[in-house]
Write a protein that holds these residues in place. Structure first.
Motif, short mmCIF file in Angstrom:
data_model
loop_
_atom_site.label_atom_id
_atom_site.label_comp_id
_atom_site.label_asym_id
_atom_site.label_seq_id
_atom_site.Cartn_x
_atom_site.Cartn_y
_atom_site.Cartn_z
N ASP A 212 21.56 26.39 -27.90
CA ASP A 212 21.70 25.79 -25.94
C ASP A 212 21.66 27.30 -25.20
OD1 ASP A 212 23.72 23.91 -26.70
OD2 ASP A 212 25.50 25.12 -27.90
N VAL A 213 21.40 26.57 -24.34
CA VAL A 213 21.47 28.09 -22.85
C VAL A 213 22.41 27.71 -22.10
CG1 VAL A 213 19.70 28.26 -20.89
CG2 VAL A 213 18.73 26.73 -22.81
N GLU A 214 22.86 29.44 -21.38
CA GLU A 214 24.29 29.55 -20.60
C GLU A 214 23.46 29.85 -19.50
OE1 GLU A 214 28.27 32.02 -21.01
OE2 GLU A 214 26.92 32.29 -22.69
N LEU A 215 23.72 29.03 -18.81
CA LEU A 215 23.45 30.25 -17.35
C LEU A 215 24.39 31.06 -16.25
CD1 LEU A 215 22.21 26.72 -14.69
CD2 LEU A 215 20.73 28.69 -16.46
N VAL A 216 24.00 32.30 -16.91
CA VAL A 216 24.48 33.27 -15.82
C VAL A 216 23.82 33.86 -14.90
CG1 VAL A 216 25.81 35.92 -16.74
CG2 VAL A 216 25.35 34.06 -18.02
N GLU A 217 25.29 33.72 -14.18
CA GLU A 217 24.52 34.03 -12.46
C GLU A 217 24.15 35.96 -12.06
OE1 GLU A 217 26.47 34.01 -7.79
OE2 GLU A 217 27.85 33.17 -9.55
N CYS A 218 23.43 36.14 -11.37
CA CYS A 218 23.09 37.68 -11.47
C CYS A 218 23.74 38.53 -10.78
CB CYS A 218 21.60 37.41 -10.73
SG CYS A 218 20.20 36.93 -11.32
N THR A 219 24.07 39.81 -10.77
CA THR A 219 24.39 40.78 -10.50
C THR A 219 23.79 41.18 -9.23
OG1 THR A 219 23.59 42.65 -11.20
CG2 THR A 219 24.97 41.94 -12.51
N SER A 220 24.78 41.55 -8.07
CA SER A 220 24.25 41.98 -7.57
C SER A 220 22.87 42.48 -7.10
CB SER A 220 25.01 43.14 -5.99
OG SER A 220 26.42 41.56 -5.80
N ALA A 221 23.43 44.02 -8.21
CA ALA A 221 21.80 45.04 -8.10
C ALA A 221 20.49 43.84 -8.94
CB ALA A 221 22.42 45.31 -9.64
N GLU A 222 21.00 42.90 -9.70
CA GLU A 222 19.78 41.99 -10.20
C GLU A 222 19.10 41.57 -8.69
OE1 GLU A 222 21.24 41.40 -14.66
OE2 GLU A 222 22.01 39.69 -13.14
N VAL A 223 19.64 40.58 -7.80
CA VAL A 223 19.28 40.13 -7.11
C VAL A 223 18.86 40.98 -6.64
CG1 VAL A 223 20.29 38.66 -4.61
CG2 VAL A 223 21.43 38.55 -6.95
N GLU A 224 18.66 42.21 -6.25
CA GLU A 224 18.08 43.48 -4.87
C GLU A 224 17.28 43.62 -5.97
OE1 GLU A 224 16.89 44.97 -2.30
OE2 GLU A 224 18.53 44.00 -2.24
N GLU A 225 17.03 43.82 -7.06
CA GLU A 225 15.84 43.63 -8.43
C GLU A 225 14.80 42.94 -7.80
OE1 GLU A 225 15.85 44.21 -11.95
OE2 GLU A 225 17.57 46.44 -11.79
N VAL A 226 15.30 40.73 -7.94
CA VAL A 226 14.81 40.04 -7.60
C VAL A 226 13.76 40.04 -6.37
CG1 VAL A 226 14.87 37.68 -7.28
CG2 VAL A 226 15.72 38.51 -9.51
N ARG A 227 14.46 40.34 -5.30
CA ARG A 227 14.17 40.52 -3.44
C ARG A 227 13.04 41.32 -4.04
NH1 ARG A 227 18.61 41.39 -1.35
NH2 ARG A 227 18.93 38.98 -0.99
N LYS A 228 13.34 42.92 -4.21
CA LYS A 228 12.04 44.00 -4.36
C LYS A 228 11.01 43.27 -5.08
CE LYS A 228 11.48 48.43 -5.44
NZ LYS A 228 12.10 49.65 -6.45
N ALA A 229 10.99 42.25 -5.89
CA ALA A 229 9.91 42.15 -7.03
C ALA A 229 9.23 40.71 -6.60
CB ALA A 229 10.49 41.49 -8.30
N ARG A 230 9.79 40.06 -5.43
CA ARG A 230 9.21 39.43 -4.44
C ARG A 230 8.34 40.00 -3.39
NH1 ARG A 230 9.52 33.85 -4.54
NH2 ARG A 230 9.62 33.88 -1.93
N GLU A 231 9.16 40.50 -2.92
CA GLU A 231 8.20 41.61 -2.10
C GLU A 231 6.68 42.08 -1.62
OE1 GLU A 231 10.79 44.14 0.02
OE2 GLU A 231 12.30 42.44 1.21
N GLU A 232 7.10 42.94 -3.66
CA GLU A 232 5.67 43.49 -4.07
C GLU A 232 5.29 42.74 -4.40
OE1 GLU A 232 7.74 45.24 -7.70
OE2 GLU A 232 8.15 47.70 -5.81
N PHE A 233 5.10 41.49 -5.04
CA PHE A 233 4.46 40.80 -5.09
C PHE A 233 4.04 39.61 -4.69
CE2 PHE A 233 2.94 36.23 -6.42
CZ PHE A 233 2.32 36.71 -7.77
N GLY A 234 3.95 39.70 -3.53
CA GLY A 234 3.56 38.45 -2.35
C GLY A 234 2.86 39.92 -1.61
N GLN A 235 3.37 41.60 -1.52
CA GLN A 235 2.36 42.27 -0.93
C GLN A 235 0.58 42.55 -1.45
OE1 GLN A 235 3.81 46.57 -0.27
NE2 GLN A 235 2.30 46.91 0.49
#
Length: 277
Positions: A212-235
Motif C-alpha cells: 500500500d502507498v500512503e500519501l502524506v502532505e509535505c510540511t512547510s519546510a519540505e515545500v520550501e525545499e521543493v521550491r528551492k530545488a526547482r529553482e536550482e534545477f531550472g537555473q
C-alpha cells in the motif's frame, strides 16, 4: 531483482524474448532529447507474439459477433501468402457455444483443420472474444514469474501515438504465485484488426511491489525545499541549454544529473560490499 520468464506453453521457445526499448519508431526525432519520455517508454519490457520470422497473423473484429484470425507465411518471393483463416461466431445473446469455421487458402496448407484451430489458439483466446464487445485477447511468447510480493502489470505499448489506437484493458496479476500466461486484451470496433509479426510487440509488462502507498502532505519546510530545488534545477538547466543543427533547443542537464546520481549510488553499494579494509 530477478524476474523469471517461461515460454508460451503451447509453442515453447518460439518468439522474441521480452526486452526493454526506450525508443519508438513513429515519435519525432527530437524525442531523443527528452530523457523522461524515453524512460517512460523503457518502463518494463516489450512482449512479442510466439511467431517465427517467416510467420504473421491478422485478427479482426468483423462485427455482429464475428471474429476472424488469418495466418500468413512468407513466400520465396518475399511476399506474405495466406495459409488459413478461422472465423468464430458468437451465439445469440452471447450465451452458448461459439461456431468455428476453418478456411484454407492453399491446396496443401500443411496443417489439418484441428491443427489450424490449435494453432490459432496459440495466438488468441477465443473464449475472451466479445468480453466486452469487440474484445480480442493476444497471447505473448513469454510469461513472467515475479519474486514474492511483486505483481506484473500488463499494458499496451507505451508512447505509441500513431492513429488509430486500440484501447486495451490493463490488468495487474499476482505473478509470484499465479502461473499467468501473458495476455493482452484489446477492444476493437467492427472492421478494426490487429496485426502480428515476429518483431512487432503486442504489449508491455512491468513489475510493481504489492504494498500500500500512503500519501502524506509535505510540511512547510519540505515545500520550501521543493521550491528551492526547482529553482536550482531550472537555473542549471538554462546554463546547459544547447541548440541542434536544426535550431531545436534542449538541455542535457537532467540526463547528466540522473547519471551522476546513479553512479554515486553504485559506488556506495560497491563500497558497502567491500567493507572496511
Amino acid at each position: 531483482m530477478q524476474v523469471r520468464i517461461f515460454p508460451n506453453l503451447s509453442r515453447p521457445g518460439v518468439g522474441l524474448k521480452p526486452r526493454q526499448e526506450s525508443q519508438r519508431p513513429l515519435l519525432p526525432q527530437h524525442a531523443r532529447h527528452c530523457p523522461v519520455l524515453e524512460a517512460g517508454s523503457a518502463l518494463g519490457h516489450l512482449v512479442y507474439p510466439p511467431l517465427e520470422e517467416h510467420e504473421a497473423y491478422y485478427v479482426e473484429h468483423r462485427g455482429d459477433g464475428r471474429y476472424e484470425f488469418k495466418y500468413f507465411m512468407r513466400e520465396r518471393s518475399g511476399n506474405w501468402g495466406p495459409v488459413f483463416s478461422v472465423t468464430w461466431t458468437m451465439p445469440m445473446g452471447s450465451i452458448g457455444m461459439m461456431r468455428e469455421e476453418v478456411a484454407f487458402a492453399r491446396e496443401d496448407p500443411g496443417v489439418s483443420e484441428q491443427g489450424a484451430l490449435r494453432m490459432a489458439r496459440t495466438f488468441v483466446v477465443p473464449e475472451d472474444f466479445g468480453t466486452p464487445p469487440g474484445a480480442i485477447t493476444l497471447r505473448g511468447a513469454w510469461g513472467f514469474k515475479t519474486p514474492e510480493g511483486w505483481d506484473t502489470v500488463y499494458v499496451p505499448v507505451l508512447n505509441m501515438v500513431d492513429r488509430p489506437i486500440a484501447p486495451m484493458l490493463v490488468v495487474r496479476v499476482e505473478t509470484d504465485w499465479y502461473a499467468h500466461q501473458t495476455e493482452f486484451r484489446y477492444v476493437l470496433q467492427p472492421g478494426e484488426g490487429l496485426p502480428g509479426s515476429h518483431s512487432l510487440p503486442i504489449g508491455q509488462a512491468f513489475f510493481v511491489p504489492r504494498e500500500d502507498v500512503e500519501l502524506v502532505e509535505c510540511t512547510s519546510a519540505e515545500v520550501e525545499e521543493v521550491r528551492k530545488a526547482r529553482e536550482e534545477f531550472g537555473q542549471a538547466k538554462a546554463e546547459h541549454t544547447t541548440t541542434t543543427r536544426f535550431g531545436l533547443e534542449y538541455s542535457p542537464h537532467y540526463s547528466r544529473e540522473s547519471r551522476r546520481r546513479r553512479e554515486e549510488k553504485e559506488e556506495e553499494g560497491q563500497g558497502e560490499e567491500q567493507g572496511p579494509e
